[in-house]
Write a protein that holds these residues in place. Structure first.
Motif, mmCIF file in Angstrom:
data_model
loop_
_atom_site.group_PDB
_atom_site.id
_atom_site.type_symbol
_atom_site.label_atom_id
_atom_site.label_comp_id
_atom_site.label_asym_id
_atom_site.label_seq_id
_atom_site.Cartn_x
_atom_site.Cartn_y
_atom_site.Cartn_z
ATOM 1 N N VAL A 17 2.803 -2.732 0.968
ATOM 2 C CA VAL A 17 2.295 -3.691 -0.022
ATOM 3 C C VAL A 17 3.395 -4.668 -0.418
ATOM 4 N N LEU A 37 -4.935 -9.998 5.426
ATOM 5 C CA LEU A 37 -4.645 -9.228 4.227
ATOM 6 C C LEU A 37 -4.230 -10.192 3.127
ATOM 7 N N ARG A 39 -2.949 -10.197 -0.888
ATOM 8 C CA ARG A 39 -2.522 -9.507 -2.113
ATOM 9 C C ARG A 39 -2.704 -10.489 -3.257
ATOM 10 N N VAL A 45 -5.154 -5.480 -3.101
ATOM 11 C CA VAL A 45 -5.113 -6.078 -1.769
ATOM 12 C C VAL A 45 -6.520 -6.104 -1.185
ATOM 13 N N ILE A 110 -0.294 -0.163 2.692
ATOM 14 C CA ILE A 110 -1.686 -0.610 2.676
ATOM 15 C C ILE A 110 -2.413 0.049 3.834
#
Length: 116
Positions: A17, A37, A39, A45, A110
């Motif tokens: 992350v 992805l 965040r 996320v 993640i």
């Protein structure tokens, strides 16, 4: 005789992350899929398909991250269609939809869930 269908899901590690900067997308090859992805805040996320639903081009990780009210969004960098990061719903063209995947953070990593 009764049969049951067992749904299987796999949680696949993607990246740390801490590797993602809040407010920006990054593409990751997770298993055999290119996933964008994003965040948005803290450890929140989202994972969506990297391919633009309108053109098929692999560009969604370069989309514009924002929000509509309290719903985090990403806009395609090509034609600016705006998608809900949680549901994949397209706000600007209801005929389009962006595939979404569930995520979780375990030990700073993640993981993305695929339900094949």
């Amino acid at each position: 005789m009764t049969s049951t269908i067992e749904l299987t899901t796999d949680w696949v590690p993607a990246c740390g992350v801490a590797d993602l900067e809040p407010g920006w997308g990054e593409v990751a090859l997770v298993g055999a899929r290119m996933v964008a992805l994003v965040r948005v805040d803290g450890d929140e996320v989202y994972a969506v398909d990297h391919h633009d639903p309108h053109t098929g081009a692999p560009v969604m990780a370069r989309g514009i991250v924002g929000s509509r009210g309290d719903r985090p969004t990403i806009a395609s960098p090509l034609h600016k269609e705006v998608y809900d990061l949680g549901t994949g719903e397209c706000f600007t063209d209801p005929s389009l939809g962006l595939r979404t995947y569930r995520t979780r953070v375990v030990g700073g990593m993640i993981q993305v869930e695929f339900d094949d």
